[in-house]
Design a protein around this motif. Structure first.
Motif, PDB file in Angstrom:
ATOM      1  N   LEU A  25      15.863  23.545  -6.828  1.00  0.00           N
ATOM      2  CA  LEU A  25      15.919  24.768  -7.393  1.00  0.00           C
ATOM      3  C   LEU A  25      17.634  25.061  -7.487  1.00  0.00           C
ATOM      4  O   LEU A  25      18.062  24.941  -6.408  1.00  0.00           O
ATOM      5  CB  LEU A  25      15.131  25.979  -6.478  1.00  0.00           C
ATOM      6  N   LYS A  26      18.016  25.484  -8.382  1.00  0.00           N
ATOM      7  CA  LYS A  26      19.450  25.951  -8.801  1.00  0.00           C
ATOM      8  C   LYS A  26      19.656  27.220  -9.264  1.00  0.00           C
ATOM      9  O   LYS A  26      18.742  27.573 -10.164  1.00  0.00           O
ATOM     10  CB  LYS A  26      20.219  24.666  -9.545  1.00  0.00           C
ATOM     11  N   LEU A  27      20.504  28.092  -8.678  1.00  0.00           N
ATOM     12  CA  LEU A  27      20.724  29.205  -9.222  1.00  0.00           C
ATOM     13  C   LEU A  27      22.296  29.683  -9.647  1.00  0.00           C
ATOM     14  O   LEU A  27      23.062  29.071  -8.706  1.00  0.00           O
ATOM     15  CB  LEU A  27      20.408  30.331  -8.032  1.00  0.00           C
ATOM     16  N   VAL A  28      22.501  30.385 -10.689  1.00  0.00           N
ATOM     17  CA  VAL A  28      23.850  30.713 -10.792  1.00  0.00           C
ATOM     18  C   VAL A  28      23.956  31.895 -11.430  1.00  0.00           C
ATOM     19  O   VAL A  28      23.018  32.441 -12.197  1.00  0.00           O
ATOM     20  CB  VAL A  28      24.373  29.537 -12.200  1.00  0.00           C
ATOM     21  N   GLU A  29      25.007  32.809 -11.079  1.00  0.00           N
ATOM     22  CA  GLU A  29      24.855  33.975 -11.637  1.00  0.00           C
ATOM     23  C   GLU A  29      26.415  34.267 -12.058  1.00  0.00           C
ATOM     24  O   GLU A  29      27.446  33.729 -11.388  1.00  0.00           O
ATOM     25  CB  GLU A  29      24.590  35.328 -10.769  1.00  0.00           C
ATOM     26  N   LEU A  30      26.691  34.641 -13.336  1.00  0.00           N
ATOM     27  CA  LEU A  30      28.127  34.766 -14.003  1.00  0.00           C
ATOM     28  C   LEU A  30      28.423  36.092 -14.124  1.00  0.00           C
ATOM     29  O   LEU A  30      27.728  36.948 -14.279  1.00  0.00           O
ATOM     30  CB  LEU A  30      28.195  33.769 -15.184  1.00  0.00           C
ATOM     31  N   GLY A  31      29.622  36.278 -14.208  1.00  0.00           N
ATOM     32  CA  GLY A  31      30.534  37.697 -14.465  1.00  0.00           C
ATOM     33  C   GLY A  31      31.423  37.280 -15.643  1.00  0.00           C
ATOM     34  O   GLY A  31      31.863  36.100 -15.956  1.00  0.00           O
ATOM     35  N   ARG A  32      31.989  38.083 -16.188  1.00  0.00           N
ATOM     36  CA  ARG A  32      33.078  37.910 -17.362  1.00  0.00           C
ATOM     37  C   ARG A  32      33.995  39.052 -17.308  1.00  0.00           C
ATOM     38  O   ARG A  32      33.705  40.374 -17.217  1.00  0.00           O
ATOM     39  CB  ARG A  32      32.401  37.980 -18.663  1.00  0.00           C
ATOM     40  N   SER A  33      35.120  38.512 -17.223  1.00  0.00           N
ATOM     41  CA  SER A  33      36.429  39.661 -17.188  1.00  0.00           C
ATOM     42  C   SER A  33      36.673  40.372 -18.624  1.00  0.00           C
ATOM     43  O   SER A  33      36.164  39.785 -19.565  1.00  0.00           O
ATOM     44  CB  SER A  33      37.790  38.841 -16.805  1.00  0.00           C
ATOM     45  N   ARG A  34      37.383  41.182 -18.626  1.00  0.00           N
ATOM     46  CA  ARG A  34      37.858  41.728 -19.912  1.00  0.00           C
ATOM     47  C   ARG A  34      38.545  40.809 -20.906  1.00  0.00           C
ATOM     48  O   ARG A  34      38.401  41.003 -22.153  1.00  0.00           O
ATOM     49  CB  ARG A  34      38.653  42.894 -19.621  1.00  0.00           C
ATOM     50  N   TYR A  38      35.034  33.727 -17.919  1.00  0.00           N
ATOM     51  CA  TYR A  38      33.862  33.539 -17.199  1.00  0.00           C
ATOM     52  C   TYR A  38      34.256  33.421 -15.659  1.00  0.00           C
ATOM     53  O   TYR A  38      35.139  32.768 -15.447  1.00  0.00           O
ATOM     54  CB  TYR A  38      32.771  32.678 -17.586  1.00  0.00           C
ATOM     55  N   ALA A  39      33.316  34.156 -14.894  1.00  0.00           N
ATOM     56  CA  ALA A  39      33.613  33.871 -13.488  1.00  0.00           C
ATOM     57  C   ALA A  39      32.273  33.486 -12.749  1.00  0.00           C
ATOM     58  O   ALA A  39      31.155  34.274 -13.109  1.00  0.00           O
ATOM     59  CB  ALA A  39      34.229  35.138 -12.682  1.00  0.00           C
ATOM     60  N   VAL A  40      32.006  32.506 -11.668  1.00  0.00           N
ATOM     61  CA  VAL A  40      31.122  32.135 -11.211  1.00  0.00           C
ATOM     62  C   VAL A  40      30.938  33.355 -10.174  1.00  0.00           C
ATOM     63  O   VAL A  40      31.658  33.337  -8.884  1.00  0.00           O
ATOM     64  CB  VAL A  40      30.918  30.774 -10.458  1.00  0.00           C
ATOM     65  N   LEU A  41      29.751  34.108 -10.046  1.00  0.00           N
ATOM     66  CA  LEU A  41      29.860  35.066  -8.815  1.00  0.00           C
ATOM     67  C   LEU A  41      28.786  34.333  -7.676  1.00  0.00           C
ATOM     68  O   LEU A  41      29.296  34.714  -6.660  1.00  0.00           O
ATOM     69  CB  LEU A  41      28.959  36.351  -9.471  1.00  0.00           C
ATOM     70  N   HIS A  42      27.832  33.876  -7.954  1.00  0.00           N
ATOM     71  CA  HIS A  42      26.872  33.158  -7.138  1.00  0.00           C
ATOM     72  C   HIS A  42      26.413  31.820  -7.597  1.00  0.00           C
ATOM     73  O   HIS A  42      26.159  31.713  -8.689  1.00  0.00           O
ATOM     74  CB  HIS A  42      25.868  34.058  -6.810  1.00  0.00           C
ATOM     75  N   CYS A  43      26.092  30.944  -6.771  1.00  0.00           N
ATOM     76  CA  CYS A  43      25.360  29.903  -6.908  1.00  0.00           C
ATOM     77  C   CYS A  43      25.064  29.245  -5.643  1.00  0.00           C
ATOM     78  O   CYS A  43      25.507  29.245  -4.766  1.00  0.00           O
ATOM     79  CB  CYS A  43      26.365  28.706  -7.984  1.00  0.00           C
ATOM     80  N   ALA A  44      23.758  28.583  -5.857  1.00  0.00           N
ATOM     81  CA  ALA A  44      23.096  27.768  -4.802  1.00  0.00           C
ATOM     82  C   ALA A  44      21.968  26.882  -5.252  1.00  0.00           C
ATOM     83  O   ALA A  44      21.695  26.860  -6.301  1.00  0.00           O
ATOM     84  CB  ALA A  44      22.588  28.843  -3.914  1.00  0.00           C
ATOM     85  N   ILE A  45      22.042  25.956  -4.220  1.00  0.00           N
ATOM     86  CA  ILE A  45      20.693  24.692  -4.403  1.00  0.00           C
ATOM     87  C   ILE A  45      19.884  24.763  -3.231  1.00  0.00           C
ATOM     88  O   ILE A  45      20.135  24.859  -2.261  1.00  0.00           O
ATOM     89  CB  ILE A  45      21.458  23.429  -4.701  1.00  0.00           C
ATOM     90  N   GLU A  46      18.630  24.633  -3.472  1.00  0.00           N
ATOM     91  CA  GLU A  46      17.510  24.640  -2.612  1.00  0.00           C
ATOM     92  C   GLU A  46      16.809  23.366  -2.904  1.00  0.00           C
ATOM     93  O   GLU A  46      16.248  23.077  -4.113  1.00  0.00           O
ATOM     94  CB  GLU A  46      16.706  25.717  -2.387  1.00  0.00           C
ATOM     95  N   ALA A  47      16.668  22.550  -1.985  1.00  0.00           N
ATOM     96  CA  ALA A  47      15.745  21.188  -2.011  1.00  0.00           C
ATOM     97  C   ALA A  47      14.138  21.747  -2.076  1.00  0.00           C
ATOM     98  O   ALA A  47      13.893  22.441  -1.329  1.00  0.00           O
ATOM     99  CB  ALA A  47      16.025  20.394  -0.935  1.00  0.00           C
ATOM    100  N   MET A  48      13.433  20.761  -2.659  1.00  0.00           N
ATOM    101  CA  MET A  48      12.059  20.948  -2.604  1.00  0.00           C
ATOM    102  C   MET A  48      11.527  19.359  -2.180  1.00  0.00           C
ATOM    103  O   MET A  48      12.003  18.419  -2.451  1.00  0.00           O
ATOM    104  CB  MET A  48      11.604  21.325  -3.913  1.00  0.00           C
ATOM    105  N   GLU A  49      10.204  19.433  -1.673  1.00  0.00           N
ATOM    106  CA  GLU A  49       9.742  18.404  -1.382  1.00  0.00           C
ATOM    107  C   GLU A  49       9.154  17.476  -2.531  1.00  0.00           C
ATOM    108  O   GLU A  49       8.913  18.174  -3.513  1.00  0.00           O
ATOM    109  CB  GLU A  49       8.724  18.532  -0.370  1.00  0.00           C
TER     110      GLU A  49
END
Length: 360
Positions: A25-34, A38-49
């Motif tokens: 599972l992969k998650l990304v959250e982006l923001g944007r400046s004026r 773009y800016a990466v606010l959060h990202c993470a990976i979680e393994a599955m079986e």
């Protein structure tokens, strides 16, 4: 009209992009400046079986929902709205021409009538959505409409996973479309902003590699090739007597392996990978009027392997580069650079989903 989760819609910010693949599972959250960057606010990976997801189908709902909860906690985000995606194989997409000037209700009726002819199962079993692309290039007085349909249970399974993890699913996209959102940014950096160039985008997954050939933001060919990063994991495990879990970890970090690893294991794998990607391109050439591509883009987890672009270029003869979804984006200072370097090519689809926040 049963909407396919606002496939082509916009939702207010903030928004998470969550990619549910066969092994992670992969998650990304982006923001944007004026200034629009773009800016990466959060990202993470979680393994599955292995076996939790098979052929894109949810097999272990509770286990995946718990993994999704862990992923959100790991990312450290408080955002609840989420964009998800279905595999391309689970969605039927077609472009049709309809008379211009139809009202929304009339357009929906026309789309449903056309969809009934295109879809090989009852409309009552289908989640359906459409988007008016613009005036038809082939029929004066008509508009081109993109229609997408998927079985309701495939949509509801992913929506249910999000809800079980405390998230609010607001967009259901299609994985190849999300990948092209990111590829577009890379293609625009090519000569003449990529206009009229034929670009091959390979997403190298765990067990297979997805090819999309793109020209002027349109996919003109697609194919899955049965080669992926799991092959290298198996080679490492056999060569050095490691468990699959140990081999996978050492492969990802690139540390703790014997000095002969680059030449004895990694390079032969890269050569094989290059040959398989070249074979996929040959299928493209024999199936279409094209006989070359102008550029090859590599993404997916194994695109972070050292020397992968050079190996693919040597085997195919085409200019090749690695597509980093976060290229040109400000990165969060709390994430270790080594971790980002190892993971960032894995976030292709999740980044495309996160960019839906800013779709116009």
């Amino acid at each position: 009209m049963i909407a396919l989760g606002f496939l082509f819609g916009r939702e207010p910010a903030p928004l998470l992009g969550v990619d549910i693949s066969s092994t992670t599972l992969k998650l990304v959250e982006l923001g944007r400046s004026r200034d629009g960057s773009y800016a990466v606010l959060h990202c993470a990976i979680e393994a599955m079986e292995k076996g939790w997801i098979a052929d894109g189908n949810i097999e272990k709902f509770d286990e995946i929902a718990e993994a999704l909860r862990r992923l959100v906690r790991k990312a450290g985000t408080k955002t609840k709205n989420v964009a998800l995606a279905l595999p391309g194989s689970a969605v039927i997409t077609r472009k049709i021409n309809l008379p211009a000037g139809l009202g929304e209700d009339e357009l929906e009726l026309q789309v449903e009538a056309e969809a009934a002819q295109l879809i090989p199962f009852p409309l009552s079993d289908v989640a359906l959505d459409f988007c008016v692309i613009g005036p038809s290039a082939s029929a004066q007085g008509y508009v081109e409409v993109l229609v997408a349909a998927a079985r309701k249970e495939r949509v509801s399974d992913r929506q249910g996973l999000a809800e079980a993890a405390g998230l609010n699913p607001v967009i259901m996209d299609v994985e190849p479309y999300a990948a092209r959102v990111v590829a577009r940014r890379a293609i625009e950096r090519l000569p003449n902003r990529g206009a009229n160039l034929v670009v091959a985008l390979f997403e190298i997954g765990s067990t297979s590699t997805a090819l999309q050939v793109i020209r002027n933001d349109e996919m003109i060919y697609e194919r899955d090739q049965p080669v992926g990063g799991q092959m290298l994991t198996q080679l490492i495990a056999r060569q050095y007597g490691l468990s699959p879990e140990e081999a996978e970890q050492k492969k990802k970090t690139g540390t703790g392996l014997p000095a002969d690893y680059p030449q004895q294991v990694l390079q032969p794998f890269l050569d094989t990978l290059g040959q398989e990607l070249g074979r996929a391109l040959q299928f493209f050439f024999t199936s279409t009027p094209h006989n070359k591509v102008d550029h090859v883009l590599l993404s997916g987890g194994s695109a972070s392997l050292p020397g992968v672009a050079q190996a693919v270029m040597a085997q195919t003869g085409f200019a090749t580069s690695v597509l980093n979804p976060f290229d040109g984006m400000a990165l969060p200072p709390h994430l270790p650079p080594a971790r980002l370097a190892m993971e960032q090519t894995s976030y292709l689809v999740a980044t495309g989903l996160a960019l839906r926040r800013f779709a116009s």
